[in-house]
Design an enzyme around this catalytic site. Structure first.
Site, PDB file in Angstrom:
ATOM      1  N   GLY A  59      42.383  40.638  33.641  1.00 51.77           N
ATOM      2  CA  GLY A  59      41.538  39.777  32.792  1.00 51.77           C
ATOM      3  C   GLY A  59      42.000  38.338  32.893  1.00 51.77           C
ATOM      4  CB  SER A 100      44.716  41.630  39.289  1.00 43.52           C
ATOM      5  OG  SER A 100      44.834  42.085  37.965  1.00 43.52           O
TER       6      SER A 100
HETATM    7  S1  ADX Z   1      47.261  36.406  39.643  1.00 42.14           S
HETATM    8  O1  ADX Z   1      45.994  35.694  39.897  1.00 42.14           O
HETATM    9  O2  ADX Z   1      48.191  36.327  40.789  1.00 42.14           O
HETATM   10  O3  ADX Z   1      47.046  37.811  39.219  1.00 42.14           O
HETATM   11  P1  ADX Z   1      49.193  36.100  37.506  1.00 42.14           P
HETATM   12  O4  ADX Z   1      48.735  37.003  36.444  1.00 42.14           O
HETATM   13  O5  ADX Z   1      50.328  36.544  38.371  1.00 42.14           O
HETATM   14  O6  ADX Z   1      47.936  35.639  38.415  1.00 42.14           O
HETATM   15  O7  ADX Z   1      49.656  34.711  36.877  1.00 42.14           O
HETATM   16  C1  ADX Z   1      48.775  34.034  36.023  1.00 42.14           C
HETATM   17  C2  ADX Z   1      49.534  33.090  35.102  1.00 42.14           C
HETATM   18  O8  ADX Z   1      49.987  31.961  35.824  1.00 42.14           O
HETATM   19  C3  ADX Z   1      48.612  32.565  34.024  1.00 42.14           C
HETATM   20  O9  ADX Z   1      48.679  33.350  32.851  1.00 42.14           O
HETATM   21  C4  ADX Z   1      49.117  31.179  33.790  1.00 42.14           C
HETATM   22  O10 ADX Z   1      50.159  31.201  32.824  1.00 42.14           O
HETATM   23  C5  ADX Z   1      49.743  30.771  35.094  1.00 42.14           C
HETATM   24  N1  ADX Z   1      48.913  29.894  35.960  1.00 42.14           N
HETATM   25  C6  ADX Z   1      49.349  28.718  36.500  1.00 42.14           C
HETATM   26  N2  ADX Z   1      48.414  28.187  37.302  1.00 42.14           N
HETATM   27  C7  ADX Z   1      47.348  29.032  37.288  1.00 42.14           C
HETATM   28  C8  ADX Z   1      46.064  29.016  37.937  1.00 42.14           C
HETATM   29  N3  ADX Z   1      45.693  28.041  38.761  1.00 42.14           N
HETATM   30  N4  ADX Z   1      45.214  30.037  37.686  1.00 42.14           N
HETATM   31  C9  ADX Z   1      45.591  31.037  36.850  1.00 42.14           C
HETATM   32  N5  ADX Z   1      46.769  31.105  36.219  1.00 42.14           N
HETATM   33  C10 ADX Z   1      47.659  30.106  36.434  1.00 42.14           C
END
Ligand code: ADX
Length: 196
Positions: free
Chosen positions: A14, A88
């Site tokens: 999410g 994700s």
């Molecule tokens: S994922 O896309 O690779 O699944 P993940 O859940 O590990 O992301 O990390 C997301 C977290 O990184 C967010 O909750 C936020 O705190 C931080 N974050 C920093 N930059 C971004 C970005 N550009 N997009 C989304 N989350 C970011």
């Protein structure tokens, strides 16, 4: 302590600020109270070690998800209850992990973007809207919702405890957890009230 525990991976996907961590912490507590061995893989934490140095391009996000999936698979096959909470955003990467882990329960932590941005727990949405952060999920980067999640939580309409309950009930339904005595009693009471 339950014996011959069946491991599983509970995967929360999410938007940032949708409530993944909040709900997963309640579920974690509940699982521990039931004597399960639990490991939590949270995107924010994984990105400080296992995925340190990865950014937010599609490639890096996919790498992050596949790494988390790899660890989750190892733990799951050893009977651990694994909780993953990571944005994700890409369906293909999630499905790739899902194909590898048979005991996989996908939870879509659904919350409208406006509500997540309003909550802005980490102050990142403001920065994203101001253009200070690029490729922010939901603002300037895609989020592909799951098409057939096992559980959908509407965290703008439910209290975190209610969302966690829905998840635990689904784990019971799939046979990963035994219903507690008080739950069985409650259900019995509810059905005998219905038949009166
Ligand atoms: S994922 O896309 O690779 O699944 P993940 O859940 O590990 O992301 O990390 C997301 C977290 O990184 C967010 O909750 C936020 O705190 C931080 N974050 C920093 N930059 C971004 C970005 N550009 N997009 C989304 N989350 C970011």
């Amino acid at each position: 302590m339950e014996h011959n525990e069946r491991g599983f991976t509970l995967w929360f996907t999410g938007l940032s600020g949708s409530g993944k961590t909040t709900v997963s912490e309640i579920v974690e507590r509940e699982l521990r109270e039931r004597g399960r061995r639990v490991e939590v893989l949270d995107g924010d934490i994984v990105r400080t070690n296992l995925s340190k140095g990865l950014g937010f391009s599609k490639e890096d996000r996919d790498t992050n998800i596949l790494r988390i999936g790899f660890v989750a698979e190892l733990l799951t096959r050893n009977g651990v209850s694994v909780i993953v909470s990571a944005i994700s955003p890409y369906k293909e990467a999630r499905d790739q992990v899902r194909r590898r882990i048979i005991d996989f329960v996908e939870v879509h932590v659904h919350c409208p973007l406006e509500v997540c941005a309003e909550r802005d727990v980490k102050g990142l949405y403001k920065k994203a809207f101001d253009g200070e952060i690029e490729r922010f999920t939901g603002v300037s980067d895609p989020y592909e919702p799951p098409e057939a999640p096992d559980v959908v939580l509407d965290t703008d309409q439910e209290e975190p405890e209610e969302s966690a309950r829905k998840v635990v009930e689904k784990l019971e339904f799939f046979g990963y957890l035994q219903p507690t005595v008080s739950e069985v009693r409650e259900r019995h009471r509810a059905t005998s009230n219905l038949s009166q």
